[in-house]
Scaffold this motif. Structure first.
Motif, PDB file in Angstrom:
ATOM      1  N   VAL A  70       1.056  -1.165  -0.170  1.00 20.29           N
ATOM      2  CA  VAL A  70      -0.040   0.045  -0.102  1.00 20.29           C
ATOM      3  C   VAL A  70       0.780   1.334   0.090  1.00 20.29           C
ATOM      4  CG1 VAL A  70      -1.936  -1.065   1.202  1.00 20.29           C
ATOM      5  CG2 VAL A  70      -0.014   0.131   2.530  1.00 20.29           C
ATOM      6  N   MET A  71       2.112   1.220   0.159  1.00 15.38           N
ATOM      7  CA  MET A  71       2.953   2.296   0.448  1.00 15.38           C
ATOM      8  C   MET A  71       3.801   2.539  -1.020  1.00 15.38           C
ATOM      9  SD  MET A  71       4.252   2.254   4.301  1.00 15.38           S
ATOM     10  CE  MET A  71       5.307   3.921   4.112  1.00 15.38           C
ATOM     11  N   PRO A  72       4.226   3.702  -1.531  1.00 15.14           N
ATOM     12  CA  PRO A  72       5.158   3.610  -2.598  1.00 15.14           C
ATOM     13  C   PRO A  72       6.112   3.159  -2.460  1.00 15.14           C
ATOM     14  CG  PRO A  72       3.896   6.018  -2.202  1.00 15.14           C
ATOM     15  CD  PRO A  72       3.598   4.873  -1.002  1.00 15.14           C
ATOM     16  N   PHE A  73       7.080   2.477  -3.427  1.00 18.53           N
ATOM     17  CA  PHE A  73       8.194   1.669  -3.475  1.00 18.53           C
ATOM     18  C   PHE A  73       9.106   2.102  -2.507  1.00 18.53           C
ATOM     19  CE2 PHE A  73      12.047  -0.226  -5.337  1.00 18.53           C
ATOM     20  CZ  PHE A  73      11.786  -1.349  -4.905  1.00 18.53           C
ATOM     21  N   LEU A  74       9.504   3.218  -2.956  1.00 20.53           N
ATOM     22  CA  LEU A  74      10.851   3.940  -2.254  1.00 20.53           C
ATOM     23  C   LEU A  74      10.399   4.538  -0.713  1.00 20.53           C
ATOM     24  CD1 LEU A  74      12.654   5.297  -5.434  1.00 20.53           C
ATOM     25  CD2 LEU A  74      12.992   3.063  -3.810  1.00 20.53           C
ATOM     26  N   ASP A  75       9.147   4.615  -0.451  1.00 20.11           N
ATOM     27  CA  ASP A  75       8.723   5.529   0.658  1.00 20.11           C
ATOM     28  C   ASP A  75       9.086   4.571   2.077  1.00 20.11           C
ATOM     29  OD1 ASP A  75       7.385   6.956   2.648  1.00 20.11           O
ATOM     30  OD2 ASP A  75       5.516   6.916   1.697  1.00 20.11           O
ATOM     31  N   ARG A  76       9.925   5.313   2.900  1.00 20.40           N
ATOM     32  CA  ARG A  76      10.221   4.571   4.303  1.00 20.40           C
ATOM     33  C   ARG A  76       9.815   5.450   5.310  1.00 20.40           C
ATOM     34  NH1 ARG A  76       9.555   0.660   1.759  1.00 20.40           N
ATOM     35  NH2 ARG A  76      11.292  -0.806   0.995  1.00 20.40           N
ATOM     36  N   LYS A  77       9.072   6.373   5.243  1.00 20.33           N
ATOM     37  CA  LYS A  77       8.765   7.161   6.420  1.00 20.33           C
ATOM     38  C   LYS A  77       7.219   6.971   6.708  1.00 20.33           C
ATOM     39  CE  LYS A  77       8.901  12.064   7.753  1.00 20.33           C
ATOM     40  NZ  LYS A  77       9.101  11.767   9.242  1.00 20.33           N
ATOM     41  N   ARG A 100      12.328  -0.752  10.092  1.00 20.10           N
ATOM     42  CA  ARG A 100      12.522  -0.785   8.468  1.00 20.10           C
ATOM     43  C   ARG A 100      12.081   0.720   8.159  1.00 20.10           C
ATOM     44  NH1 ARG A 100      10.696  -5.124   4.765  1.00 20.10           N
ATOM     45  NH2 ARG A 100      12.325  -6.178   6.111  1.00 20.10           N
ATOM     46  N   TYR A 101      11.326   1.205   8.873  1.00 19.69           N
ATOM     47  CA  TYR A 101      10.769   2.586   8.694  1.00 19.69           C
ATOM     48  C   TYR A 101      11.325   3.934   9.515  1.00 19.69           C
ATOM     49  CZ  TYR A 101       7.614   0.098   5.291  1.00 19.69           C
ATOM     50  OH  TYR A 101       7.254  -0.726   4.531  1.00 19.69           O
ATOM     51  N   GLU A 102      11.358   5.019   8.851  1.00 21.52           N
ATOM     52  CA  GLU A 102      11.354   6.064   9.733  1.00 21.52           C
ATOM     53  C   GLU A 102      10.144   6.558  10.236  1.00 21.52           C
ATOM     54  OE1 GLU A 102      12.395  10.826   9.322  1.00 21.52           O
ATOM     55  OE2 GLU A 102      13.126   9.331   7.653  1.00 21.52           O
ATOM     56  N   VAL A 103       9.798   6.422  11.666  1.00 24.52           N
ATOM     57  CA  VAL A 103       8.723   6.818  12.198  1.00 24.52           C
ATOM     58  C   VAL A 103       8.701   8.382  12.903  1.00 24.52           C
ATOM     59  CG1 VAL A 103       6.842   6.295  13.899  1.00 24.52           C
ATOM     60  CG2 VAL A 103       8.273   4.527  12.725  1.00 24.52           C
ATOM     61  N   GLY A 104       7.780   9.230  12.409  1.00 24.82           N
ATOM     62  CA  GLY A 104       7.771  10.600  13.083  1.00 24.82           C
ATOM     63  C   GLY A 104       7.404  10.660  14.326  1.00 24.82           C
ATOM     64  N   ALA A 105       6.348   9.973  14.939  1.00 21.55           N
ATOM     65  CA  ALA A 105       6.038  10.120  16.158  1.00 21.55           C
ATOM     66  C   ALA A 105       5.030   8.931  16.355  1.00 21.55           C
ATOM     67  CB  ALA A 105       5.153  11.158  16.281  1.00 21.55           C
ATOM     68  N   ILE A 106       5.076   8.676  17.682  1.00 15.38           N
ATOM     69  CA  ILE A 106       4.035   7.516  18.134  1.00 15.38           C
ATOM     70  C   ILE A 106       3.204   8.019  19.153  1.00 15.38           C
ATOM     71  CG2 ILE A 106       4.138   5.314  19.755  1.00 15.38           C
ATOM     72  CD1 ILE A 106       6.941   4.906  18.316  1.00 15.38           C
ATOM     73  N   LEU A 107       1.939   7.576  19.191  1.00  9.70           N
ATOM     74  CA  LEU A 107       0.965   7.906  20.144  1.00  9.70           C
ATOM     75  C   LEU A 107       0.432   6.576  20.744  1.00  9.70           C
ATOM     76  CD1 LEU A 107      -1.210   9.868  20.948  1.00  9.70           C
ATOM     77  CD2 LEU A 107      -2.707   9.118  19.198  1.00  9.70           C
ATOM     78  N   LEU A 108       0.492   6.586  22.088  1.00  7.15           N
ATOM     79  CA  LEU A 108       0.320   5.470  23.100  1.00  7.15           C
ATOM     80  C   LEU A 108      -0.850   5.740  23.940  1.00  7.15           C
ATOM     81  CD1 LEU A 108       3.939   4.719  23.968  1.00  7.15           C
ATOM     82  CD2 LEU A 108       2.862   3.486  22.390  1.00  7.15           C
TER      83      LEU A 108
END
Length: 161
Positions: A70-77, A100-108
């Motif tokens: 579901v994500m673009p091939f080169l998208d890792r964010k 595997r991905y750069e995550v901007g923020a996490i909500l818990l």
């Protein structure tokens, strides 16, 4: 000569199919993908402005394969990851996502559940220095969309689950 043009046509169609898989064009509306991760949940949201939100990660690494669909091939964010609660069937896949991905923020929610998978998740959050926020009935604006946190309405930080 006819074979040449047939080959060109086949290569052209193949190039279009590859390009469609590599580039997923932004839409004018919110896109919601329910990822097939087996037992548990993983929901991927793509905002009209292209920002991406992953809600839960399922019970294993299947989420990585599903995200690749579901994500673009080169998208890792991924802009935001939301963990609804720290049971293994929701958090286990997020351990791999953080690798595997750069995550901007996490909500818990802030609720605590003692298990090795949740501990591994928290260690990776610290390792990658991902900003973490606790949900408490607020309204989150992500791109042009507003999301209201329905539960918890008050802090459950540190409470057992």
């Amino acid at each position: 000569m006819k074979r040449f043009w047939s080959l060109i046509g086949v290569l052209g169609v193949a190039a279009i199919l590859v390009a469609a898989h590599i580039v997923r064009l932004p839409h004018e509306q919110l896109m919601v993908d329910f990822l097939d991760v087996g037992q548990g949940d993983a929901i991927f949201l793509t905002m009209p402005n292209g920002e991406q939100v992953l809600v839960d990660g399922g019970p294993g690494q299947t989420v990585l394969r599903e995200l690749a669909e579901v994500m673009p091939f080169l998208d890792r964010k991924i802009n935001l990851v939301v963990l609804t609660h720290p049971h293994a069937d929701h958090v286990m896949g997020l351990v791999s996502v953080l690798e595997r991905y750069e995550v901007g923020a996490i909500l818990l929610t802030g609720a605590y559940y003692k298990n090795a998978i949740y501990e591994a998740f928290l260690k990776r959050v610290a390792k990658f220095e991902v900003p973490t926020y606790v949900a408490e009935g607020q309204v989150l604006q992500i791109g042009e969309a507003d999301f209201e946190v329905l539960y918890p309405q008050e802090s459950v930080a540190g409470q057992g689950f």
